[in-house]
Design a protein around this motif. Structure first.
Motif, PDB file in Angstrom:
ATOM      1  N   LEU A  28      86.612  53.417  -9.704  1.00  0.00           N
ATOM      2  CA  LEU A  28      86.465  52.561  -8.523  1.00  0.00           C
ATOM      3  C   LEU A  28      87.792  52.408  -7.802  1.00  0.00           C
ATOM      4  CD1 LEU A  28      84.035  49.768  -9.727  1.00  0.00           C
ATOM      5  CD2 LEU A  28      83.641  51.407  -7.880  1.00  0.00           C
ATOM      6  N   ASP A  29      87.750  52.499  -6.481  1.00  0.00           N
ATOM      7  CA  ASP A  29      88.918  52.354  -5.606  1.00  0.00           C
ATOM      8  C   ASP A  29      89.943  53.476  -5.785  1.00  0.00           C
ATOM      9  OD1 ASP A  29      87.857  49.995  -4.554  1.00  0.00           O
ATOM     10  OD2 ASP A  29      88.743  48.804  -6.164  1.00  0.00           O
ATOM     11  N   ARG A  30      89.514  54.597  -6.328  1.00  0.00           N
ATOM     12  CA  ARG A  30      90.404  55.752  -6.477  1.00  0.00           C
ATOM     13  C   ARG A  30      89.867  56.920  -5.661  1.00  0.00           C
ATOM     14  NH1 ARG A  30      92.182  55.725 -12.809  1.00  0.00           N
ATOM     15  NH2 ARG A  30      92.917  53.581 -12.807  1.00  0.00           N
ATOM     16  N   LYS A  31      90.775  57.798  -5.259  1.00  0.00           N
ATOM     17  CA  LYS A  31      90.382  58.959  -4.462  1.00  0.00           C
ATOM     18  C   LYS A  31      89.793  60.027  -5.384  1.00  0.00           C
ATOM     19  CE  LYS A  31      91.723  61.901  -0.674  1.00  0.00           C
ATOM     20  NZ  LYS A  31      92.746  62.284   0.268  1.00  0.00           N
ATOM     21  N   LEU A  32      88.588  60.486  -5.027  1.00  0.00           N
ATOM     22  CA  LEU A  32      87.862  61.437  -5.856  1.00  0.00           C
ATOM     23  C   LEU A  32      87.517  62.702  -5.102  1.00  0.00           C
ATOM     24  CD1 LEU A  32      85.174  59.102  -7.477  1.00  0.00           C
ATOM     25  CD2 LEU A  32      87.433  59.675  -8.350  1.00  0.00           C
ATOM     26  N   LEU A  33      87.243  63.736  -5.876  1.00  0.00           N
ATOM     27  CA  LEU A  33      86.633  64.961  -5.372  1.00  0.00           C
ATOM     28  C   LEU A  33      85.242  65.008  -5.977  1.00  0.00           C
ATOM     29  CD1 LEU A  33      86.708  67.857  -4.096  1.00  0.00           C
ATOM     30  CD2 LEU A  33      87.456  68.633  -6.335  1.00  0.00           C
ATOM     31  N   VAL A  34      84.232  65.179  -5.140  1.00  0.00           N
ATOM     32  CA  VAL A  34      82.850  65.264  -5.607  1.00  0.00           C
ATOM     33  C   VAL A  34      82.316  66.633  -5.214  1.00  0.00           C
ATOM     34  CG1 VAL A  34      80.542  64.240  -5.494  1.00  0.00           C
ATOM     35  CG2 VAL A  34      82.562  62.778  -5.276  1.00  0.00           C
ATOM     36  N   LEU A  35      81.895  67.400  -6.220  1.00  0.00           N
ATOM     37  CA  LEU A  35      81.305  68.709  -5.985  1.00  0.00           C
ATOM     38  C   LEU A  35      79.795  68.538  -5.986  1.00  0.00           C
ATOM     39  CD1 LEU A  35      81.664  71.775  -5.685  1.00  0.00           C
ATOM     40  CD2 LEU A  35      81.629  71.923  -8.179  1.00  0.00           C
ATOM     41  N   LEU A  36      79.157  69.003  -4.917  1.00  0.00           N
ATOM     42  CA  LEU A  36      77.709  68.848  -4.781  1.00  0.00           C
ATOM     43  C   LEU A  36      76.968  70.111  -5.198  1.00  0.00           C
ATOM     44  CD1 LEU A  36      77.497  66.957  -1.382  1.00  0.00           C
ATOM     45  CD2 LEU A  36      77.646  66.029  -3.687  1.00  0.00           C
ATOM     46  N   ARG A  37      75.688  69.949  -5.463  1.00  0.00           N
ATOM     47  CA  ARG A  37      74.834  71.051  -5.914  1.00  0.00           C
ATOM     48  C   ARG A  37      74.800  72.204  -4.926  1.00  0.00           C
ATOM     49  NH1 ARG A  37      68.872  69.325  -7.565  1.00  0.00           N
ATOM     50  NH2 ARG A  37      68.878  68.870  -5.361  1.00  0.00           N
ATOM     51  N   ASP A  38      74.926  71.929  -3.646  1.00  0.00           N
ATOM     52  CA  ASP A  38      74.887  72.993  -2.630  1.00  0.00           C
ATOM     53  C   ASP A  38      76.257  73.635  -2.408  1.00  0.00           C
ATOM     54  OD1 ASP A  38      76.241  71.066  -1.191  1.00  0.00           O
ATOM     55  OD2 ASP A  38      74.747  70.889   0.394  1.00  0.00           O
ATOM     56  N   GLY A  39      77.257  73.242  -3.208  1.00  0.00           N
ATOM     57  CA  GLY A  39      78.577  73.855  -3.129  1.00  0.00           C
ATOM     58  C   GLY A  39      79.577  73.117  -2.261  1.00  0.00           C
ATOM     59  N   ARG A  40      79.128  72.094  -1.532  1.00  0.00           N
ATOM     60  CA  ARG A  40      80.070  71.352  -0.701  1.00  0.00           C
ATOM     61  C   ARG A  40      81.017  70.539  -1.571  1.00  0.00           C
ATOM     62  NH1 ARG A  40      76.932  67.799   3.196  1.00  0.00           N
ATOM     63  NH2 ARG A  40      75.450  67.781   1.479  1.00  0.00           N
ATOM     64  N   LYS A  41      82.222  70.317  -1.047  1.00  0.00           N
ATOM     65  CA  LYS A  41      83.242  69.530  -1.720  1.00  0.00           C
ATOM     66  C   LYS A  41      83.571  68.336  -0.833  1.00  0.00           C
ATOM     67  CE  LYS A  41      85.274  73.604  -1.902  1.00  0.00           C
ATOM     68  NZ  LYS A  41      84.063  74.333  -1.700  1.00  0.00           N
ATOM     69  N   LEU A  42      83.375  67.131  -1.355  1.00  0.00           N
ATOM     70  CA  LEU A  42      83.648  65.916  -0.600  1.00  0.00           C
ATOM     71  C   LEU A  42      84.803  65.169  -1.260  1.00  0.00           C
ATOM     72  CD1 LEU A  42      80.000  64.634  -0.052  1.00  0.00           C
ATOM     73  CD2 LEU A  42      81.348  66.112   1.421  1.00  0.00           C
ATOM     74  N   LEU A  43      85.668  64.601  -0.425  1.00  0.00           N
ATOM     75  CA  LEU A  43      86.772  63.781  -0.903  1.00  0.00           C
ATOM     76  C   LEU A  43      86.616  62.395  -0.303  1.00  0.00           C
ATOM     77  CD1 LEU A  43      88.111  66.799  -0.087  1.00  0.00           C
ATOM     78  CD2 LEU A  43      89.946  65.735  -1.331  1.00  0.00           C
ATOM     79  N   GLY A  44      86.961  61.385  -1.068  1.00  0.00           N
ATOM     80  CA  GLY A  44      86.904  60.028  -0.558  1.00  0.00           C
ATOM     81  C   GLY A  44      87.208  59.024  -1.645  1.00  0.00           C
ATOM     82  N   THR A  45      87.243  57.759  -1.272  1.00  0.00           N
ATOM     83  CA  THR A  45      87.527  56.674  -2.200  1.00  0.00           C
ATOM     84  C   THR A  45      86.216  56.093  -2.704  1.00  0.00           C
ATOM     85  OG1 THR A  45      89.541  56.176  -0.973  1.00  0.00           O
ATOM     86  CG2 THR A  45      88.722  54.472  -2.462  1.00  0.00           C
ATOM     87  N   LEU A  46      86.045  56.067  -4.028  1.00  0.00           N
ATOM     88  CA  LEU A  46      84.815  55.541  -4.621  1.00  0.00           C
ATOM     89  C   LEU A  46      84.754  54.032  -4.425  1.00  0.00           C
ATOM     90  CD1 LEU A  46      82.264  56.099  -6.322  1.00  0.00           C
ATOM     91  CD2 LEU A  46      83.648  55.605  -8.342  1.00  0.00           C
ATOM     92  N   ARG A  47      83.711  53.572  -3.763  1.00  0.00           N
ATOM     93  CA  ARG A  47      83.531  52.137  -3.522  1.00  0.00           C
ATOM     94  C   ARG A  47      82.404  51.540  -4.342  1.00  0.00           C
ATOM     95  NH1 ARG A  47      88.254  50.786  -2.334  1.00  0.00           N
ATOM     96  NH2 ARG A  47      88.989  51.532  -0.346  1.00  0.00           N
ATOM     97  N   SER A  48      81.373  52.358  -4.672  1.00  0.00           N
ATOM     98  CA  SER A  48      80.250  51.832  -5.426  1.00  0.00           C
ATOM     99  C   SER A  48      79.502  52.976  -6.095  1.00  0.00           C
ATOM    100  CB  SER A  48      79.315  51.064  -4.485  1.00  0.00           C
ATOM    101  OG  SER A  48      78.257  50.478  -5.210  1.00  0.00           O
ATOM    102  N   PHE A  49      78.739  52.640  -7.146  1.00  0.00           N
ATOM    103  CA  PHE A  49      77.893  53.602  -7.837  1.00  0.00           C
ATOM    104  C   PHE A  49      76.786  52.838  -8.549  1.00  0.00           C
ATOM    105  CE2 PHE A  49      80.873  52.197 -10.974  1.00  0.00           C
ATOM    106  CZ  PHE A  49      80.146  52.135 -12.152  1.00  0.00           C
ATOM    107  N   ASP A  50      75.788  53.563  -9.016  1.00  0.00           N
ATOM    108  CA  ASP A  50      74.738  52.932  -9.809  1.00  0.00           C
ATOM    109  C   ASP A  50      74.435  53.780 -11.040  1.00  0.00           C
ATOM    110  OD1 ASP A  50      73.134  55.023  -8.953  1.00  0.00           O
ATOM    111  OD2 ASP A  50      71.891  53.798  -7.639  1.00  0.00           O
ATOM    112  N   GLN A  51      73.401  53.382 -11.782  1.00  0.00           N
ATOM    113  CA  GLN A  51      73.083  54.051 -13.045  1.00  0.00           C
ATOM    114  C   GLN A  51      72.564  55.479 -12.851  1.00  0.00           C
ATOM    115  OE1 GLN A  51      71.375  51.549 -11.702  1.00  0.00           O
ATOM    116  NE2 GLN A  51      69.190  51.657 -12.162  1.00  0.00           N
ATOM    117  N   PHE A  52      72.218  55.861 -11.636  1.00  0.00           N
ATOM    118  CA  PHE A  52      71.727  57.212 -11.356  1.00  0.00           C
ATOM    119  C   PHE A  52      72.831  58.119 -10.821  1.00  0.00           C
ATOM    120  CE2 PHE A  52      68.178  54.263 -10.599  1.00  0.00           C
ATOM    121  CZ  PHE A  52      67.374  54.649 -11.655  1.00  0.00           C
TER     122      PHE A  52
END
Length: 125
Positions: free
Chosen positions: A19-43
């Motif tokens: 939380l509140d850290r800069k992340l790299l998120v790799l998606l199933r379609d191959g896209r790469k997203l960068l941003g600061t994690l603000r929230s998440f859930d159990q899924f």
């Protein structure tokens, strides 16, 4: 009777450490997203603030701003924290405009399509 133990609590809250850290998120379609994690859930649905899509074609790249971005957990392949003390990209990479990276993507896609059609025409799998 509950089967939940301390290790289950750790697994369900592991994203909390990001939380509140800069992340790299790799998606199933191959896209790469960068941003600061603000929230998440159990899924593993996540909310990124200040998100951008990093598009890389050869030695060119562009960070396309997306703003506040919600990602459905089933599309997430990998989440990792970016080390803010290190360079994000090798020095030989060149930052270009969104229009330039889209053009480079188009050229790359056309070359791939041509290569595929030539293989098909010559009976190569």
């Amino acid at each position: 009777m509950s089967w939940a133990g301390p290790e289950d609590l750790f697994l369900s809250t592991s994203l909390a450490t990001y939380l509140d850290r800069k992340l790299l998120v790799l998606l199933r379609d191959g896209r790469k997203l960068l941003g600061t994690l603000r929230s998440f859930d159990q899924f593993a649905n996540v909310v990124l603030e200040g998100a951008c899509e990093r598009v890389i074609v050869g030695e060119l790249y562009c960070d396309i701003p997306l703003g506040l971005y919600i990602i459905r957990g089933e599309n997430v392949v990998l989440i990792g924290e970016l080390d803010m003390n290190r360079e994000e990209l090798p020095p030989h990479m060149t930052c270009v405009s969104e229009a330039d990276i889209r053009q480079a993507q188009k050229v790359e896609r056309e070359a791939t399509d041509l290569k595929g059609s030539m293989r098909k025409a010559h009976g190569v799998s």
